[in-house]
Every structure is written in structure tokens, then in C-alpha cells.
Design a protein around this motif. Structure first.
Motif, short mmCIF file in Angstrom:
data_model
loop_
_atom_site.label_atom_id
_atom_site.label_comp_id
_atom_site.label_asym_id
_atom_site.label_seq_id
_atom_site.Cartn_x
_atom_site.Cartn_y
_atom_site.Cartn_z
N ALA A 65 0.94 -1.33 -0.03
CA ALA A 65 0.06 0.07 -0.07
C ALA A 65 0.88 1.30 0.17
CB ALA A 65 -0.74 0.05 1.23
N ALA A 66 2.14 1.22 0.57
CA ALA A 66 2.93 2.35 0.46
C ALA A 66 3.56 2.51 -0.79
CB ALA A 66 3.84 1.95 1.54
N LEU B 212 -2.95 14.89 4.90
CA LEU B 212 -2.56 13.82 5.92
C LEU B 212 -2.51 12.58 4.91
CD1 LEU B 212 -2.66 13.01 8.83
CD2 LEU B 212 -4.91 12.62 8.76
N LEU B 213 -1.53 11.71 5.39
CA LEU B 213 -1.53 10.38 4.34
C LEU B 213 -1.45 9.42 5.44
CD1 LEU B 213 1.60 11.33 2.13
CD2 LEU B 213 -0.91 11.44 1.75
N ALA B 214 -1.84 8.24 4.94
CA ALA B 214 -1.42 6.90 5.64
C ALA B 214 -1.77 5.67 4.57
CB ALA B 214 -2.66 6.69 6.57
N ALA B 215 -0.59 4.39 4.95
CA ALA B 215 -0.62 3.49 4.15
C ALA B 215 -0.91 2.47 5.00
CB ALA B 215 0.52 3.40 3.36
N ASP B 216 -1.69 1.35 4.62
CA ASP B 216 -1.94 0.21 5.40
C ASP B 216 -1.72 0.33 6.93
OD1 ASP B 216 -2.32 -2.57 5.42
OD2 ASP B 216 -0.70 -3.27 4.47
N VAL B 217 -2.84 1.06 7.34
CA VAL B 217 -3.13 1.11 8.86
C VAL B 217 -4.39 0.57 9.47
CG1 VAL B 217 -1.42 3.17 9.06
CG2 VAL B 217 -4.02 3.62 8.43
N ILE B 218 -5.31 0.05 8.51
CA ILE B 218 -6.54 -0.47 8.63
C ILE B 218 -6.59 -1.86 8.53
CG2 ILE B 218 -8.76 -0.38 8.06
CD1 ILE B 218 -7.68 2.51 8.47
N GLY C 69 10.25 4.96 5.43
CA GLY C 69 10.33 6.35 5.30
C GLY C 69 9.98 6.40 3.68
N LEU C 70 9.53 5.43 3.24
CA LEU C 70 9.45 5.93 1.55
C LEU C 70 8.66 7.09 1.33
CD1 LEU C 70 10.05 4.66 -1.21
CD2 LEU C 70 8.04 3.30 -1.14
N ILE C 71 7.37 7.14 1.78
CA ILE C 71 6.64 7.97 1.45
C ILE C 71 7.26 9.48 1.64
CG2 ILE C 71 4.45 9.24 2.12
CD1 ILE C 71 4.11 6.47 0.78
N ASP D 285 3.21 5.71 -5.71
CA ASP D 285 2.74 5.98 -7.09
C ASP D 285 1.76 7.00 -7.32
OD1 ASP D 285 2.49 5.34 -9.78
OD2 ASP D 285 2.90 3.28 -9.43
N PHE D 286 0.70 6.99 -6.38
CA PHE D 286 -0.15 8.03 -6.26
C PHE D 286 0.31 9.52 -6.19
CE2 PHE D 286 -2.92 11.09 -3.95
CZ PHE D 286 -4.17 10.93 -4.88
N ILE D 287 1.12 9.59 -5.18
CA ILE D 287 2.02 10.99 -4.98
C ILE D 287 2.50 11.36 -6.32
CG2 ILE D 287 3.82 12.14 -3.91
CD1 ILE D 287 3.15 10.25 -1.52
N LEU D 288 3.53 10.53 -7.03
CA LEU D 288 4.15 10.79 -8.21
C LEU D 288 3.04 11.35 -9.20
CD1 LEU D 288 7.17 8.27 -8.51
CD2 LEU D 288 7.26 10.51 -7.81
#
Ligand SMILES: C[S@@+](CC[C@H](N)C(=O)[O-])C[C@H]1O[C@@H](n2cnc3c(N)ncnc32)[C@H](O)[C@@H]1O
Length: 335
Positions: free
Chosen positions: A128-129, A245-251, A157-159, A134-137
Motif C-alpha cells: 500500500a505504501a 494527511l497520509l496513511a498506508a496500510d493502517v486499517i 520512510g518511503l513516502i 505512485d499516487f503521489i508521483l
């Protein structure tokens, strides 16, 4: 043929599943190209200095040999056998690296080889990160001159690196609740800075740092932010006043939904109604995800799925169901 090898190199270095790497069969008939392929992948300087998982490298070499055998090619370059013998003798380590080559820039991250280490899932890079990166780019303007906060960043720290290296945000703050994860964020960020960019920095980045990247100053920070203890981080968030605000794979854990929602609400309260939250999530159980999205709606948020096609990070949409959502405060209540 160079662009074909370049594509294989990019995929190999970023650890794309081997069966998703297309090996052009014509190329394999050429002995010199076989050698060039090994030089660009297994013997690539990046892999020598910061090696990918040994198991992955072995699978890649075996995959190559299988292709050569299928094509009944008798002239197999020594380097392929040599490297396979060397790799088979190498021990699997606890950590390995992945390299993401983008345009003229690259990002290297160190991650754990296990899904859970030291009681956290945060030392590994989750798909998901990659999707969020990819979405950010693909949406750099949404982050230009913006103050960005990530929740549950994990240790790679990828994001943060994608934002700092590829976009032009004014502030980037990554957060997590596990000490080892926070330390790893710092190590991964420092590993990706050039020597001049590291001047005047401490060995370990923490709450607030000024980074000079490509001659532009950016505020960067690593926050010890546990969702259940958001009150302790309020003053930092107030200073940061995030726009995004961002989050990846926290659910994934129902028991932390209530504190997570409370945390998101607090961040919106501090940042104001224009805050936008992008959530990238692997949907492992639709029931669990629906439970979370219903909680968001009950708390006056509007959640919208964003249509998204992976372009840069080679995410295989067919094997994992990753979705990206935009979460905003319900407009009716904002007015
Ligand atoms: C599955 S990992 C995802 C890491 C990273 N975002 C990625 O996608 O690669 C979940 C992350 O959420 C963090 N986390 C879990 N519970 C948390 C909590 N209560 N407060 C803050 N962070 C939490 C974990 O430490 C871990 O880094």
C-alpha cells in the motif's frame, strides 16, 4: 535492447515479483547481452553495496537459467552460474534493501525480511505504501508547497523520501509509535541524503530538522505519535498545521479503529476543514474495511475511492487489492 535491460534492471532492483519481470527471449541468445544483464542486475553497484534479499536474487538467477534452458540455448554466460553459486552460499540476513529508480533520481530503503519483527509490522515495506508513492508521483501538484503529515509511516520512510525527492512540499512529517520504527525512518532518510545535504545534521533525525534539498529548505520531522495518545502530539501538529494527511496500510486491527478515528478527527480539528486525507489500503477483508469506513462516515467524514493505475512502482493490481481513498470532512457540516 538497452531499454529492455533497463526495464529488467528497474524491476529487479525494486524487488518486483520475479514472474512479473518480462525477459525478452531474443536478448538471451546474445552471450554479451546475458553478461550485460547480470552486470546491470545482480552485479549492479547498488546491489553490491545495499543487497536485495538473497532469496530474491537466487530466484532471479534460477528464473534466467530456466528461460535459457527452455529456449535450448547452450551458450550460457559463466557469470550466471558463478553468481548463482555465490548467492546460494550467502546467508539470508535479517534486513535487505530495495532500490527505486525514478527519472534521474533514486531511493534506497532498508527493510526487514520478516513481516513482523520486534513486535511491529513497521519495519517492512507494504504494497500500500508503494501504491501511495505512485499516487503521489502522479499527483505532485497536490503536494507542492504543502505541509504533509503521515500516520503509521513504518520504518522505511518511503513516502517521506518520495515527497522530499520528487515533489516540492514545504514540510514533511512522518510518524509512528514504535521506537525501532522511528529509528529506522531516520536511518533510511539519512541513507538517501547526499553528503552536502547531510552537513550540519545529527546522526539521528528526530522531531524537527531543516533539510536543504536541491538548494531548497524543507522542514522535516519524525514524530512519536501513537493514535491512542494523540493529545501528547497536539502541539507538534499545531506547529505543522498539515494541509495533507497520509496513511498506508493502517486499517487491519479492529481494536485500534476507535483511537485511529479519534486521532484523524483531532488532526482535522487542528488543521481545519481544508485538510485532505489520502488513505492507501490493501483490502484483506472487506468486512473489516467497511467497519472502518462506516466509522469514518459516522464521524462526519466523506470517503471517496480514487481511480488509480500504478505507473511507476510496478504494483500488480491483479494479485493484491489495493485501493486509495480521499477522506474529507463532510461538506454540509463544514459550511
Ligand atoms: C502495516 S504497517 C504499515 C507501514 C507503512 N505505512 C507501509 O505501508 O509500509 C502499520 C504501521 O502502523 C503503525 N501503527 C500501528 N498501530 C499504531 C498506533 N496505535 N499508533 C501509531 N502507529 C501505529 C505500526 O507501527 C506500523 O508502522
Amino acid at each position: 535492447m538497452e531499454h529492455v535491460i533497463n526495464d529488467i534492471k528497474q524491476k529487479f532492483l525494486s524487488g518486483v515479483p520475479i514472474d512479473k519481470i518480462d525477459i525478452n527471449t531474443d536478448m538471451l541468445f546474445d552471450w554479451n547481452l546475458q553478461e550485460f544483464l547480470i552486470k546491470e542486475t545482480v552485479l549492479n553497484d547498488l546491489n553490491i553495496t545495499y543487497p536485495l534479499k538473497v532469496e530474491y536474487q537466487v530466484s532471479f538467477l534460477k528464473y534466467l537459467l530456466r528461460k535459457l534452458q527452455e529456449l535450448q540455448i547452450e551458450e550460457i554466460h559463466d557469470a550466471i552460474y558463478e553468481q548463482l553459486t555465490i548467492k546460494l552460499r550467502e546467508a539470508n540476513l535479517e534486513y535487505s534493501y530495495k532500490h527505486f529508480l525514478m527519472q534521474d533520481k533514486g531511493i534506497t530503503i532498508k527493510e526487514s525480511n520478516s513481516f513482523v519483527r520486534d513486535g511491529t509490522t513497521g519495519l517492512k515495506l507494504w504494497p500500500a505504501a508503494l501504491a501511495l508513492s505512485d499516487f503521489i508521483l502522479q499527483n505532485k501538484l497536490k503536494f507542492k508547497d504543502k505541509s504533509v503529515l503521515e500516520l503509521g509511516s513504518g520504518g522505511t520512510g518511503l513516502i517521506g523520501l518520495v515527497l522530499l525527492k520528487m515533489c516540492e512540499p514545504c514540510k514533511v512529517f512522518l510518524s509512528d509509535c514504535h521506537n525501532l520504527v522511528l529509528e529506522n525512518i531516520s536511518k533510511n532518510i539519512l541513507m538517501n541524503l547526499k553528503d552536502v545535504e547531510k552537513e550540519n545534521l545529527q546522526n539521528s533525525l528526530r522531531v524537527h530538522t531543516h533539510l536543504s534539498l536541491a538548494n531548497k529548505m524543507k522542514e522535516f520531522g519524525i514524530l512519536d505519535l501513537a493514535w491512542e495518545d494523540i493529545d501528547a502530539s497536539k502541539s507538534e501538529i499545531l506547529k505543522l498545521k498539515p494541509n495533507v494527511l497520509l496513511a498506508a496500510d493502517v486499517i487491519y486491527d479492529v481494536s485500534i479503529f476507535v483511537p485511529l478515528i479519534k486521532c484523524i478527527k483531532e488532526v482535522f480539528q487542528i488543521a481545519g476543514p481544508s485538510l485532505v486525507f489520502y488513505l492507501s489500503q490493501t483490502i484483506r477483508s472487506i468486512t473489516t474495511f467497511n467497519e472502518f469506513s462506516n466509522l469514518l462516515r459516522e464521524n462526519n467524514f466523506k470517503i471517496t475511492k480514487i481511480e488509480f493505475i500504478s505507473k511507476h512502482f510496478f504494483i500488480d493490481e491483479t494479485s493484491t487489492e489495493i485501493q486509495i481513498f480521499e477522506v474529507k470532512l463532510n461538506e454540509k457540516l463544514v459550511q
